[in-house]
Design an enzyme around this catalytic site. Structure first.
Site, PDB file in Angstrom:
ATOM      1  N   SER A 136       0.795  -1.234   0.000  1.00 15.09           N
ATOM      2  CA  SER A 136       0.000   0.000   0.000  1.00 15.09           C
ATOM      3  C   SER A 136       0.823   1.277   0.000  1.00 15.09           C
ATOM      4  CB  SER A 136      -0.959   0.004   1.190  1.00 15.09           C
ATOM      5  OG  SER A 136      -2.010  -0.905   0.968  1.00 15.09           O
ATOM      6  N   LYS A 141      -0.039   3.778  -2.608  1.00 14.86           N
ATOM      7  CA  LYS A 141      -1.083   4.803  -2.464  1.00 14.86           C
ATOM      8  C   LYS A 141      -0.517   6.217  -2.328  1.00 14.86           C
ATOM      9  CE  LYS A 141      -4.316   1.432  -0.664  1.00 14.86           C
ATOM     10  NZ  LYS A 141      -4.583   0.573   0.498  1.00 14.86           N
ATOM     11  N   SER A 146      -5.650   3.109   5.052  1.00 15.17           N
ATOM     12  CA  SER A 146      -5.163   2.468   3.819  1.00 15.17           C
ATOM     13  C   SER A 146      -6.309   1.813   3.049  1.00 15.17           C
ATOM     14  CB  SER A 146      -4.077   1.434   4.152  1.00 15.17           C
ATOM     15  OG  SER A 146      -3.293   1.154   3.025  1.00 15.17           O
ATOM     16  N   LYS A 159       3.607   6.709   4.851  1.00 16.81           N
ATOM     17  CA  LYS A 159       2.663   5.637   4.503  1.00 16.81           C
ATOM     18  C   LYS A 159       3.249   4.254   4.770  1.00 16.81           C
ATOM     19  CE  LYS A 159      -1.251   4.127   2.818  1.00 16.81           C
ATOM     20  NZ  LYS A 159      -1.133   2.885   3.633  1.00 16.81           N
TER      21      LYS A 159
END
Length: 300
Positions: A71, A74, A132, A249
């Site tokens: 993720s 993202k 997420s 992140k």
């Protein structure tokens, strides 16, 4: 008079001794090499740290080896949305059943968006980056891609992600998904992801989102009433456990293992970095803290 002479000699001898000692001490200090900063050992298979003020590399471990990113993908999803022409963060997006079905089918992390609710682009960015949410990622790709079908819009959006990577001169990065759940061609490197994060953080909205620990969205239901969503909690544990953290992140997955793209500011200095393929949530954070400490120590 005679008795005063030995005393003067003693005082002069003492002064010479003190002066000599001071000179020796000064010479020793001057000759001593600067204390070397010990290079840390991390569990993650890949790592990279840079000084954000000039892009100077501070640490590498397989920094240019391509790996699945989970993720952390993202970050680019958000970057592409925020770079969109005539962006209206308050524009509303209606949540489709396809988004919900997608996260269920893939057992993916989600923001638990409700089908039929109207959610703003700003709220979707929080849903994307804090819990997420792959459902939020799907909604954004559908909204900001071009085409007459959802599949075409998603393909268009992923194309924009790859164009953005090319524009940043990242030869070891490629996306085949909007959220990291790829089909074998979704990869990047610690160095490339760090550069993507640094670029994304130039946007004030992105910076605000990724340093937020918790966010509660109020969406509009099918009937027009207000729904208060359950709070979205940021999966980046460094925000609570490492002083100065400003983002960015997490990522995980069967192939990606445990990843973290991180950034922190201390004493006016900002360090960015990435760890890929660590062994657990706790370990990726421990790896990141080691690299942040090392980065700040190198910068002095």
């Amino acid at each position: 008079m005679i008795t005063g002479i030995p005393g003067s000699r003693v005082r002069r001898a003492a002064a010479v001794t003190v002066t000599a000692s001071a000179m020796l001490a000064t010479a020793a200090l001057t000759a001593a090499p600067a204390q070397a900063v010990t290079v840390p050992t991390i569990v993650a298979k890949g790592g990279y740290v840079m000084d954000n003020s000039n892009g100077k590399t501070l640490y590498t471990k397989a920094a240019d080896t391509r790996r699945s990113t989970g993720s952390t993908t993202k970050i680019m999803t958000a970057k592409v949305v925020l770079a969109s022409a005539n962006l209206n963060l308050d524009a509303k997006v209606t949540i489709q059943k396809a988004y919900s079905d997608y996260v269920v089918a893939n057992n993916a992390s989600q923001a638990h968006l409700i089908v039929g609710d109207k959610v703003t682009v700003r709220q979707l960015l929080y849903g994307l980056m804090l819990p997420s949410g792959c459902d939020a990622a799907y909604a954004l790709a559908d909204k900001f891609g071009s085409g007459t079908t959802r599949a075409a819009r998603v393909k268009s959006f992923i194309g924009k992600m790859n164009t953005a990577a090319k524009n940043l001169n990242l030869p070891n990065t490629h996306f085949d998904s909007f959220d990291g759940i790829g089909s074998g061609s979704n990869y990047s490197t610690p160095r490339d992801l760090t550069k993507i994060a640094s670029s994304a953080m130039k946007n004030s909205t992105f910076r605000t989102v990724v340093k937020t620990k918790s966010y509660t969205a109020k969406t509009i239901t099918k009937t027009g009433s207000i729904r208060t969503m359950q709070p979205w909690t940021n999966t980046n544990g460094l925000l609570s456990s490492y002083s100065g953290t400003i983002g960015v992140k997490t990522g995980s997955g069967p192939e990606a293992q445990y990843c973290l793209v991180f950034a922190a500011t201390r004493n006016g200095k900002t360090v960015y970095g990435t760890v890929l393929a660590s062994t657990s949530i706790a370990q990726r954070e421990a790896d990141a803290k080691k690299l942040l400490n090392y980065g700040f120590a190198k910068l002095g």
